[in-house]
Design a protein around this motif. Sequence first.
Motif, PDB file in Angstrom:
ATOM      1  N   TYR A 165       0.845  -1.209   0.000  1.00  0.00           N
ATOM      2  CA  TYR A 165       0.000   0.000   0.000  1.00  0.00           C
ATOM      3  C   TYR A 165       0.876   1.254   0.000  1.00  0.00           C
ATOM      4  CZ  TYR A 165      -3.890   3.149   0.968  1.00  0.00           C
ATOM      5  OH  TYR A 165      -4.820   4.156   0.872  1.00  0.00           O
ATOM      6  N   ARG A 189       1.307   3.951  -3.121  1.00  0.00           N
ATOM      7  CA  ARG A 189       0.953   5.344  -2.837  1.00  0.00           C
ATOM      8  C   ARG A 189       2.126   6.280  -3.121  1.00  0.00           C
ATOM      9  NH1 ARG A 189       0.266   7.646   2.912  1.00  0.00           N
ATOM     10  NH2 ARG A 189      -0.786   9.596   2.442  1.00  0.00           N
ATOM     11  N   SER A 239       1.936   9.115  -5.982  1.00  0.00           N
ATOM     12  CA  SER A 239       2.191  10.519  -5.649  1.00  0.00           C
ATOM     13  C   SER A 239       3.288  11.097  -6.532  1.00  0.00           C
ATOM     14  CB  SER A 239       2.592  10.651  -4.181  1.00  0.00           C
ATOM     15  OG  SER A 239       1.544  10.228  -3.339  1.00  0.00           O
ATOM     16  N   ASN A 289      -5.405   6.732  -1.371  1.00  0.00           N
ATOM     17  CA  ASN A 289      -5.963   8.067  -1.138  1.00  0.00           C
ATOM     18  C   ASN A 289      -5.256   9.092  -2.023  1.00  0.00           C
ATOM     19  OD1 ASN A 289      -3.570   7.790   0.154  1.00  0.00           O
ATOM     20  ND2 ASN A 289      -4.272   8.491   2.165  1.00  0.00           N
ATOM     21  N   ILE A 290      -5.104   8.725  -3.280  1.00  0.00           N
ATOM     22  CA  ILE A 290      -4.526   9.653  -4.265  1.00  0.00           C
ATOM     23  C   ILE A 290      -5.158   9.364  -5.616  1.00  0.00           C
ATOM     24  CG2 ILE A 290      -2.518   8.121  -4.514  1.00  0.00           C
ATOM     25  CD1 ILE A 290      -1.492  11.500  -4.902  1.00  0.00           C
ATOM     26  N   ASP A 350      -0.587  12.765   8.138  1.00  0.00           N
ATOM     27  CA  ASP A 350      -0.773  11.693   7.161  1.00  0.00           C
ATOM     28  C   ASP A 350      -1.728  10.619   7.638  1.00  0.00           C
ATOM     29  OD1 ASP A 350      -0.252  10.470   4.686  1.00  0.00           O
ATOM     30  OD2 ASP A 350       1.059   9.018   5.659  1.00  0.00           O
ATOM     31  N   ALA A 351      -2.367   9.978   6.694  1.00  0.00           N
ATOM     32  CA  ALA A 351      -3.101   8.742   6.949  1.00  0.00           C
ATOM     33  C   ALA A 351      -2.890   7.849   5.736  1.00  0.00           C
ATOM     34  CB  ALA A 351      -4.590   9.017   7.145  1.00  0.00           C
ATOM     35  N   ALA A 352      -2.557   6.582   5.980  1.00  0.00           N
ATOM     36  CA  ALA A 352      -2.340   5.655   4.879  1.00  0.00           C
ATOM     37  C   ALA A 352      -3.660   4.967   4.533  1.00  0.00           C
ATOM     38  CB  ALA A 352      -1.259   4.638   5.242  1.00  0.00           C
ATOM     39  N   GLY A 353      -4.604   5.788   4.113  1.00  0.00           N
ATOM     40  CA  GLY A 353      -5.915   5.266   3.744  1.00  0.00           C
ATOM     41  C   GLY A 353      -6.913   6.409   3.739  1.00  0.00           C
ATOM     42  N   LEU A 354      -8.142   6.074   3.399  1.00  0.00           N
ATOM     43  CA  LEU A 354      -9.200   7.092   3.428  1.00  0.00           C
ATOM     44  C   LEU A 354      -9.393   7.568   4.864  1.00  0.00           C
ATOM     45  CD1 LEU A 354     -11.861   5.424   1.085  1.00  0.00           C
ATOM     46  CD2 LEU A 354     -10.119   7.113   0.468  1.00  0.00           C
ATOM     47  N   ALA A 386     -17.464  11.169   2.583  1.00  0.00           N
ATOM     48  CA  ALA A 386     -16.110  11.428   2.076  1.00  0.00           C
ATOM     49  C   ALA A 386     -16.153  12.230   0.784  1.00  0.00           C
ATOM     50  CB  ALA A 386     -15.365  10.113   1.867  1.00  0.00           C
ATOM     51  N   SER A 412     -10.103  12.763   0.684  1.00  0.00           N
ATOM     52  CA  SER A 412      -9.795  11.399   0.242  1.00  0.00           C
ATOM     53  C   SER A 412      -8.596  11.365  -0.691  1.00  0.00           C
ATOM     54  CB  SER A 412     -11.008  10.795  -0.471  1.00  0.00           C
ATOM     55  OG  SER A 412     -12.109  10.756   0.409  1.00  0.00           O
ATOM     56  N   ILE A 413      -8.138  12.546  -1.092  1.00  0.00           N
ATOM     57  CA  ILE A 413      -7.134  12.646  -2.152  1.00  0.00           C
ATOM     58  C   ILE A 413      -6.002  13.560  -1.712  1.00  0.00           C
ATOM     59  CG2 ILE A 413      -6.779  13.760  -4.399  1.00  0.00           C
ATOM     60  CD1 ILE A 413      -8.073  11.139  -4.683  1.00  0.00           C
ATOM     61  N   GLY A 414      -4.773  13.116  -1.875  1.00  0.00           N
ATOM     62  CA  GLY A 414      -3.646  14.008  -1.602  1.00  0.00           C
ATOM     63  C   GLY A 414      -2.330  13.276  -1.767  1.00  0.00           C
ATOM     64  N   PHE A 415      -1.248  14.050  -1.758  1.00  0.00           N
ATOM     65  CA  PHE A 415       0.079  13.450  -1.914  1.00  0.00           C
ATOM     66  C   PHE A 415       0.499  12.686  -0.668  1.00  0.00           C
ATOM     67  CE2 PHE A 415       0.934  17.230  -4.800  1.00  0.00           C
ATOM     68  CZ  PHE A 415       0.868  16.483  -5.959  1.00  0.00           C
ATOM     69  N   GLU A 416       1.228  11.620  -0.875  1.00  0.00           N
ATOM     70  CA  GLU A 416       1.935  10.953   0.219  1.00  0.00           C
ATOM     71  C   GLU A 416       3.036  11.935   0.658  1.00  0.00           C
ATOM     72  OE1 GLU A 416       5.181   9.122   1.929  1.00  0.00           O
ATOM     73  OE2 GLU A 416       5.287   9.528  -0.226  1.00  0.00           O
ATOM     74  N   TYR A 441       2.994   0.700  10.351  1.00  0.00           N
ATOM     75  CA  TYR A 441       2.984   0.184   8.979  1.00  0.00           C
ATOM     76  C   TYR A 441       4.283   0.427   8.236  1.00  0.00           C
ATOM     77  CZ  TYR A 441      -1.785   0.276  10.537  1.00  0.00           C
ATOM     78  OH  TYR A 441      -2.915   0.111  11.280  1.00  0.00           O
ATOM     79  N   ALA A 463      -6.824  -1.762   7.677  1.00  0.00           N
ATOM     80  CA  ALA A 463      -7.309  -2.712   6.663  1.00  0.00           C
ATOM     81  C   ALA A 463      -6.469  -2.692   5.392  1.00  0.00           C
ATOM     82  CB  ALA A 463      -8.767  -2.407   6.322  1.00  0.00           C
ATOM     83  N   ASN A 464      -5.599  -1.701   5.240  1.00  0.00           N
ATOM     84  CA  ASN A 464      -4.688  -1.688   4.092  1.00  0.00           C
ATOM     85  C   ASN A 464      -3.386  -2.424   4.378  1.00  0.00           C
ATOM     86  OD1 ASN A 464      -6.432  -0.189   2.447  1.00  0.00           O
ATOM     87  ND2 ASN A 464      -5.752   1.739   3.383  1.00  0.00           N
ATOM     88  N   PHE A 465      -3.259  -2.937   5.609  1.00  0.00           N
ATOM     89  CA  PHE A 465      -2.001  -3.566   6.023  1.00  0.00           C
ATOM     90  C   PHE A 465      -2.236  -4.888   6.733  1.00  0.00           C
ATOM     91  CE2 PHE A 465      -1.391   0.956   5.655  1.00  0.00           C
ATOM     92  CZ  PHE A 465      -0.239   1.047   4.899  1.00  0.00           C
TER      93      PHE A 465
END
Lengths: 323, 416
Positions: free
Chosen positions: A84, A88, A92, A183-184, B57-61, B69, B75-79, B104, B139-141
């Motif tokens: 994940y 991401r 990005s 989320n991108i 940061d959040a690694a998910g929605l 949302a 819900s959208i943005g750069f890492e 994570y 849930a993404n990990f």
Amino acid sequence: MHLAVSLDIASVTGRAGLTLAEIAGFVRKVEAAAVDMVAISDSWPSGKPSTSPFEATTLIAALATVTEKIGLVASASTLMHQPYNLARRFASLDIISHGRVGWNATMRQNPREAVNFSRPEGFSDADFRRRAQEYIGIVQGLWRGWDADALLFDKAGGRFHDPGKMHMLDHKGEFFSVRGPLNIARSPQDTPVLVMSGLVEAEFDFAARFADVILLGDGSPANVKAACDDLKPRAIAAGREPKALRVLATILPGPQLTADRLDDWFETEPCDGLNFTLPADLSALDDFADRILPNLRRRDLARPARTGATLRGNLGLGTGGER
Amino acid sequence: MSARQMKLGLFLWATGHHIAAWRHPDAHVTAGIDIDHYIALARTAEAGKFDMVFCEDAAGLREANVNIASQTSRSIGFEPISLLSALAARTERIGLVSTASTSYNEPYGLARTFASLDNLSGGRAGWNLVTSASPIEAANFGATGLRPHADRYARAREFATVITGLWNRRAAGHDGESFSVRDPLDIPPSPQGAPVMVQAGASDDGKDLAARTADVVFSAAQTFEEAKAFYDDLKARLAAYGRQPDDVKIMPGVAPIVAATKAEAQAKYDALQELIPDDVGVALLSSYLSISDLGRYQIDGPLPELPESEGMKSRQALVIEQARRDGLSIRELARYFAGARGHWRVVGTAAQIADELQARFEGGAADGFNVMPSWFPGELDAFATMVVPELQRRGLFRKDYEGRTLREHLGLKRSV
């Protein structure tokens, strides 16, 4: 002929690594010579410790803001990142670079990785391969989690995006469980380019099905042609267009690479293009830039104009599309 | 003369910290995925001599309800490590602080990544340690779900020990409960030695970990008393780890709205509040309280009794206290909270805002502030051009950078 430069910034122990300014200066020279992409790696596959001051994905983020056209590929290990997080990161980077990024997914297990990433027992080659294949599938799936037209930006109506155009991955596999979505937003080039390198024959079917670019090891034009002729039909058998996969031969540009030898490659065109691998050594970069690049630039006059500003465009891959 | 000056961070967040910022008529609606927008913000902050920009940061929605949302830009943005690495090449002096999760990631990987950012930026990197309290991220990990608070902090403590050992070149070789690492870090020492360590957890576990390892602590406090209590509590914990009070800079969040007159500033705030849909405000409040759905209660009624959650314990207490103190309905609390996400809101002229900041700074409730503009670029521009010069006139904030690295800006010792 497509042209790539691979730069291994994992300089040998005892020598200072290249600075950001030196790397950026070199990449801009290569960009000016119409090379399609530069691929950065930051660790020795042999397991020797790197002395590069930079990690590859963060380095290409910095390079993305000081270049305009060239594709930027970073090696990143399937052991060092969760899928994940890696999906991401590249998604990005792809938006930051306006669609010029690729991920070089190596199928080789670096002996230094497992022991430093809380997996002291490591993986058998077969387990590592199955795990890497599952991992790549997750990353590519996450890259397609948002439709290209999902974002509405409707201030008056209060609708930022269309929830129907955002898709959960819901992956549950042997090694990973990932719900998604990222989320991108969707990449400007549909998805980042998947580059695979260091392949053995057991991986050819997988690579021919999922990779956008395959970097072959170094070899003679005849060997390269044989490998390319082996890979392309596998891609077609997997339902892909032949041009959806670019196979590049790897060349080591030392003093032994004369204009005549370069002519051989351009005249025989045994595959889709050439990948020049360079060490993190300023004199090697200068030699390449001063001696080989002008030669390539001259030949580039005969190349068809680039079809797009993205890396997929540079490589003539078209969009990734739905599989 | 007062030698002590406040520290300022710019908390970056796409279109702005107000939940409805993206709907502001002048907001740049694609901001979350526009690198040029972020380069401009970072340069504005650098011209304003801010110590750092900061990315959460959040690694998910951030919101499980897809319809809620879709009415927000979140819900959208750069890492953030990608974003800050890009900003490193386009800024000169300002610190670059990114959040990353101990749940994570692996310490060897993050040690490499932040050392690389520190090298790319000439010593301006910082890491905000979080343990990630969201089940959406979990849930993404993997399939096991969110780990309990205590387990996450046990892992975080071990993570912090390993990563600082790698950065500070202490003897390699770690074989612990969560992590094993054999080799020294394979990236040469970066200009700061160790990137600046930041934390924001305000639970007991969080404060202890911060007292042991953090250089900077971000906090959320509405009132002077809350801010002071947090400040005193955290500073008092330092001695147990052999540290001095000045070794940690405490920087509460502040969401300022500044204008030439108080009335004008209030009007700007009211206009933003009007843009919050009720269901979005209530959902955001539910999420920060870590309960599934406040929507089943009367929106004009009081906040119900709530069980303690496994997620953000400290934040929950803060919000509940706010509601009880002011006798707020769910709607009122949701709107109030959505505006600044539980942080301190100040609305007024530059002089009034400077007064408020000065009172907390000189009253021993803050070493500086993490500035959270309601929308970008407007409220950042207003703060940088109106409030910063006022703070400089008062001698409370630097007129120019003196150092090169983030540690130097913050007046922290180089790590050893």
